[in-house]
Each structure stands twice: as structure tokens, then as C-alpha cells.
Design an enzyme around this catalytic site. Structure first.
Site, PDB file in Angstrom:
ATOM      1  N   ASP A 102       0.862  -1.185   0.000  1.00 46.64           N
ATOM      2  CA  ASP A 102       0.000   0.000   0.000  1.00 46.64           C
ATOM      3  C   ASP A 102       0.898   1.234   0.000  1.00 46.64           C
ATOM      4  O   ASP A 102       2.116   1.129   0.121  1.00 46.64           O
ATOM      5  CB  ASP A 102      -0.977  -0.034   1.173  1.00 46.64           C
ATOM      6  CG  ASP A 102      -0.288   0.080   2.513  1.00 46.64           C
ATOM      7  OD1 ASP A 102       0.959   0.164   2.546  1.00 46.64           O
ATOM      8  OD2 ASP A 102      -0.974   0.083   3.538  1.00 46.64           O
ATOM      9  N   SER A 103       0.294   2.412  -0.117  1.00 47.05           N
ATOM     10  CA  SER A 103       1.101   3.627  -0.285  1.00 47.05           C
ATOM     11  C   SER A 103       1.538   4.225   1.038  1.00 47.05           C
ATOM     12  O   SER A 103       2.352   5.127   1.077  1.00 47.05           O
ATOM     13  CB  SER A 103       0.277   4.663  -1.035  1.00 47.05           C
ATOM     14  OG  SER A 103      -0.771   5.116  -0.197  1.00 47.05           O
TER      15      SER A 103
ATOM     16  N   CYS B  53     -13.576 -29.295   6.211  1.00 43.30           N
ATOM     17  CA  CYS B  53     -12.367 -28.537   5.852  1.00 43.30           C
ATOM     18  C   CYS B  53     -11.171 -29.487   5.869  1.00 43.30           C
ATOM     19  O   CYS B  53     -11.009 -30.268   6.805  1.00 43.30           O
ATOM     20  CB  CYS B  53     -12.163 -27.399   6.853  1.00 43.30           C
ATOM     21  SG  CYS B  53     -10.653 -26.456   6.574  1.00 43.30           S
TER      22      CYS B  53
ATOM     23  N   GLY C 238     -11.312   4.340   0.233  1.00 41.61           N
ATOM     24  CA  GLY C 238     -12.302   5.100   0.984  1.00 41.61           C
ATOM     25  C   GLY C 238     -13.550   4.306   1.328  1.00 41.61           C
ATOM     26  O   GLY C 238     -14.558   4.865   1.768  1.00 41.61           O
TER      27      GLY C 238
ATOM     28  N   GLY D  43      -0.493   5.879   2.915  1.00 36.99           N
ATOM     29  CA  GLY D  43      -1.429   6.971   3.204  1.00 36.99           C
ATOM     30  C   GLY D  43      -2.461   6.606   4.264  1.00 36.99           C
ATOM     31  O   GLY D  43      -2.695   7.365   5.202  1.00 36.99           O
ATOM     32  N   PHE D  44      -3.054   5.421   4.119  1.00 41.78           N
ATOM     33  CA  PHE D  44      -4.114   5.021   5.050  1.00 41.78           C
ATOM     34  C   PHE D  44      -3.583   4.902   6.483  1.00 41.78           C
ATOM     35  O   PHE D  44      -4.209   5.390   7.427  1.00 41.78           O
ATOM     36  CB  PHE D  44      -4.732   3.697   4.586  1.00 41.78           C
ATOM     37  CG  PHE D  44      -5.854   3.223   5.465  1.00 41.78           C
ATOM     38  CD1 PHE D  44      -7.111   3.810   5.381  1.00 41.78           C
ATOM     39  CD2 PHE D  44      -5.656   2.209   6.389  1.00 41.78           C
ATOM     40  CE1 PHE D  44      -8.148   3.378   6.207  1.00 41.78           C
ATOM     41  CE2 PHE D  44      -6.684   1.777   7.220  1.00 41.78           C
ATOM     42  CZ  PHE D  44      -7.936   2.364   7.119  1.00 41.78           C
TER      43      PHE D  44
ATOM     44  N   CYS E 121      -7.945 -28.510   5.855  1.00 45.37           N
ATOM     45  CA  CYS E 121      -6.703 -27.835   6.242  1.00 45.37           C
ATOM     46  C   CYS E 121      -5.971 -28.651   7.310  1.00 45.37           C
ATOM     47  O   CYS E 121      -6.534 -29.559   7.923  1.00 45.37           O
ATOM     48  CB  CYS E 121      -6.978 -26.410   6.723  1.00 45.37           C
ATOM     49  SG  CYS E 121      -7.437 -26.241   8.456  1.00 45.37           S
TER      50      CYS E 121
ATOM     51  N   ASP F 135      -7.981  -7.403   0.138  1.00 45.78           N
ATOM     52  CA  ASP F 135      -7.069  -7.681   1.250  1.00 45.78           C
ATOM     53  C   ASP F 135      -7.797  -7.313   2.528  1.00 45.78           C
ATOM     54  O   ASP F 135      -8.644  -6.427   2.517  1.00 45.78           O
ATOM     55  CB  ASP F 135      -5.808  -6.808   1.161  1.00 45.78           C
ATOM     56  CG  ASP F 135      -6.052  -5.420   1.722  1.00 45.78           C
ATOM     57  OD1 ASP F 135      -5.782  -5.183   2.911  1.00 45.78           O
ATOM     58  OD2 ASP F 135      -6.549  -4.553   0.981  1.00 45.78           O
TER      59      ASP F 135
ATOM     60  N   CYS G 177      -7.804 -28.609  10.774  1.00 47.58           N
ATOM     61  CA  CYS G 177      -9.011 -29.440  10.884  1.00 47.58           C
ATOM     62  C   CYS G 177      -8.712 -30.934  10.705  1.00 47.58           C
ATOM     63  O   CYS G 177      -9.449 -31.778  11.193  1.00 47.58           O
ATOM     64  CB  CYS G 177     -10.064 -28.977   9.878  1.00 47.58           C
ATOM     65  SG  CYS G 177     -10.685 -27.331  10.257  1.00 47.58           S
TER      66      CYS G 177
ATOM     67  N   HIS H  27      -6.249 -22.041   9.514  1.00 52.31           N
ATOM     68  CA  HIS H  27      -7.598 -22.450   9.116  1.00 52.31           C
ATOM     69  C   HIS H  27      -8.348 -21.290   8.451  1.00 52.31           C
ATOM     70  O   HIS H  27      -8.985 -21.468   7.404  1.00 52.31           O
ATOM     71  CB  HIS H  27      -8.408 -22.980  10.313  1.00 52.31           C
ATOM     72  CG  HIS H  27      -9.867 -23.058  10.009  1.00 52.31           C
ATOM     73  ND1 HIS H  27     -10.424 -24.100   9.292  1.00 52.31           N
ATOM     74  CD2 HIS H  27     -10.873 -22.175  10.242  1.00 52.31           C
ATOM     75  CE1 HIS H  27     -11.715 -23.858   9.114  1.00 52.31           C
ATOM     76  NE2 HIS H  27     -12.017 -22.701   9.680  1.00 52.31           N
TER      77      HIS H  27
HETATM   78 ZN   LIG Z   1      -9.719 -26.002   8.610  1.00 53.06          ZN
END
Ligand SMILES: [Zn+2]
Length: 365
Positions: free
Chosen positions: A92-93, A304, A216, A95-96, A306, A266, A309, A335
Site C-alpha cells: 500500500d502507499s 475442511c 475510501g 497513506g491510510f 486444512c 485484502d 481441521c 484455518h
Molecule cells: Zn480447517
């Protein structure tokens, strides 16, 4: 397909499935970018990120310019080598974060002077400075410098700020060298006002960017307001460039935004929630701090696949979370990012089959 090019392979209404070719490899869109604020996605190794299918990460310029400083990152081989991630990285720049984190900031036509939230050291961030820092970091996708307004904001102020951001976008483009094969994205502003969003986009289109972000939003407005702005604001951008909705969001925000023509996202939600003991499942969020999980032998989500899990019970995870064990944060972050990555994969497949609109209508997480 050329470097830094984008192609849309399938559309369903405004939803798009496509491919972005960066100097660090391909990104299938719509895509979610895990947030690696200080050149690390908290509680995840780059190897785990690859295993779950993450394609591109986001790092924060504000944090990295303060610590360790862009020159240190450059000296150690640039962001990719520094953090041992070979894929694309969007920065990102700054700025935020300047607006939300720094102290004693002063904004004028030139840029923002601020004091670091860490040690009070004084910095100046301008469009030229932000681009130079991002190029020194060797980012794959560089964001132009803008001012992000809070919500709500009155129209006069939103207009003044949008015009400043437009001038800063022009200066960002002028100072961008394209070194390291980077891309440059412009950021649309204009608050919740259609005519301002249109003016902002026209100005960015005239300057010409590799991609266009919608800034914004996700600044505290309700979801209907955000969708209201997205209903028209993606139409102002060229169809052959990627569109990125910054800082979004919850799964239902993402599904609704894809429906309205967004390609990139993001957000800290999956990682931050993981560190807070929360896990995403199909119909909402499970809080593992809750004592009701103490004796639960089931995984977070039986469907799931992953690593978390496949190997751990809710009871064990609840124990880790309540003892503040680091492994609890690691497993839940993994997860949650897997959940997000899989959601994006599913969205891409649904768009390719033409079944996404029906799915989006019934999606509530
Ligand atoms: Zn999972």
C-alpha cells in the site's frame, strides 16, 4: 500474455474470473491477499501460505519505512528475499496508516508530515516519497499515494480530498520508474458520492494505471452503503484492468463485491480473528474461547481439509486459545486463511460455470 497484463476469461453479470500476470508470477482472480504488515503474515510461515494456496501478499509501506526502513529491506535483497516469499507482493502507499496510526500529522499539497507511532521520529510522506519507498522495497504492485477520508464525510470535504488525491495520483505516476518490473495501481476516492467517484475514475483513467483500486470504503460504513457505491463505481473503470477493493472484508462483503465486479481484496479479518480465538465456518464464526468447546472432539469444520481441521479437535484448540498458546494463533490463522483461499477458489469456479449469482444470493457468512 504480456508481463503486467490482465485478462478476463469468464464473466457472469459483472462478476469476472481472470488472470493477472506479474513479474513474480500469475495470480488467478478474484483473489484474496493475506496481510503481511511488517513483511510477515502473522503466525504463518511462507511455506504454510504456499500450502494453503495463497498467491499474492500485501505488505504495509508505513510500517516498513518506520521499521526496519526501506534501505534495510533493499540491502537484504528486496521484500521477496527479505521475507522468503517468491510470489507477488502488493504494497500500500502508506497513506491510510498515516491517517489511522501516526501522531501529529500535518497534511498539505506536498504530502503528509507525521511522527511515528513507535518512537515519535518525524517523517514526510509525499506521492514521490511513497513511490520511491515502494520501489526501494522492490514491491511487485505499487499503490499510488492518496488521502483516505473517514466515514461519514460531507460532500465538500470529500470533493476537496478527492481532487487532492487525483493530483497526487498524477505525481505518483510521474515518479514511478517501473524498476523491478513493478505495476502501478491508481486509487479511486470520492466518498459515498456517485459524481465524485466518476470524476475520480475519469481522472485516473486519463493518467493510465496498470490496475484500479477503490479506496475510501470499509471505513466504518454499513455493508449496504459499500455495495451502493460498488453498484456504480466499478463501471467507470476499463474492463481490461484489474479492480481492487482495499481493506475488504468479511466473506459476505467479498462475495457481494465480486458480484459487483471486484477482482482483488485484502483484509486483516482472517488473521486477526485467528489470533483472537475465532474460526470461520460455513455459517458464521466459532469463538474457541467459549468454554462450551472444552470437551468437543470435532474439528472446527468436518468438511475442511486444512492441517488444523485434519489433526486437531475444538477441545484442544479451545485449550490452546484459553492458555494464550502461540500454536493456537498459528492453527486458527491457518484455518481462517484456508477458508478465505478456498472461498476465492470456489468463487472462481462458480463464475467459470456461470453459477456464481445463485451462490451469492444465498451466501450469508
Ligand atoms: Zn480447517
Amino acid at each position: 500474455m504480456n508481463l503486467n497484463d490482465f485478462s478476463v476469461s469468464h464473466t457472469e453479470g459483472k462478476a469476472r474470473a481472470g488472470l493477472l500476470k506479474t513479474s513474480r508470477g500469475y495470480v488467478e482472480t478474484p483473489v484474496f491477499m493475506p496481510v503481511g504488515t511488517a513483511a510477515t503474515v502473522k503466525a504463518m510461515t511462507p511455506e504454510s501460505l504456499k500450502t494453503i494456496g495463497s498467491q499474492i501478499l500485501l505488505c504495509n509501506t508505513y510500517h516498513l519505512m518506520i521499521r526496519p526502513g526501506e534501505k534495510v529491506v533493499n540491502h537484504l535483497g528486496g521484500l521477496n528475499k527479505f521475507m522468503n516469499w517468491s510470489g507477488p507482493i502488493l504494497t500500500d502507499s502508506g497513506g491510510f496508516q498515516v491517517m489511522s496510526l501516526s501522531k501529529l500529522r500535518q497534511l498539505d499539497e506536498n504530502g503528509v508530515t507525521f511522527r511515528s507511532h513507535i518512537d515519535g521520529k518525524k517523517f514526510l510522506l509525499s506521492p514521490e516519497g511513497s513511490i520511491r519507498i515502494q520501489e526501494t522495497l522492490q514491491s511487485t504492485i505499487i499503490m499510488s499515494f492518496d488521502e483516505c477520508m473517514p466515514f461519514p464525510v460531507e460532500k465538500k470535504l470529500a470533493e476537496k480530498s478527492m481532487k487532492l488525491s487525483s493530483r497526487w495520483a498524477e505525481r505518483s505516476k510521474v515518479s514511478f520508474t517501473g524498476a523491478n518490473g513493478s505495476m502501478l495501481f491508481g486509487i479511486q476516492q470520492g466518498g459515498m458520492f456517485k459524481d465524485l467517484r466518476e470524476q475520480s475514475a475519469l481522472c485516473l483513467n486519463n493518467i493510465g494505471f496498470d490496475g484500479y483500486a477503490i479506496g475510501g470504503l470499509a471505513v466504518g460504513e454499513p455493508q449496504e452503503k459499500m455495495f451502493g457505491v460498488l453498484n456504480y463505481s466499478t463501471d467507470f473503470f476499463p474492463k481490461d484492468r484489474p479492480r481492487y477493493l482495499m481493506g475488504v472484508g468479511k466473506p459476505s462483503d467479498i462475495v457481494g463485491a465480486v458480484l459487483r465486479g471486484i477482482d482483488m481484496f485484502d483484509c486483516v479479518i482472517p488473521t486477526r480473528s485467528g489470533r483472537n480465538g475465532q474460526a470461520f465456518v460455513q455459517d458464521g464464526i466459532i469463538n474457541l474461547k467459549n468454554a462450551k468447546h472444552k470437551f468437543d472432539e470435532k474439528p472446527i469444520d468436518k468438511n475442511c481439509s486444512c492441517y488444523c481441521c485434519s489433526n486437531y479437535s475444538r477441545g484442544y484448540l479451545s485449550h490452546l486459545v484459553r492458555c494464550n498458546e502461540i500454536l493456537g494463533s498459528m492453527l486458527l490463522t491457518l484455518h481462517n486463511l484456508y477458508f478465505y483461499t478456498n472461498l476465492m477458489k470456489k468463487i472462481r469456479e462458480l463464475i467459470q460455470r456461470g453459477d456464481f449469482t445463485a451462490f451469492a444470493k444465498n451466501f450469508a457468512t
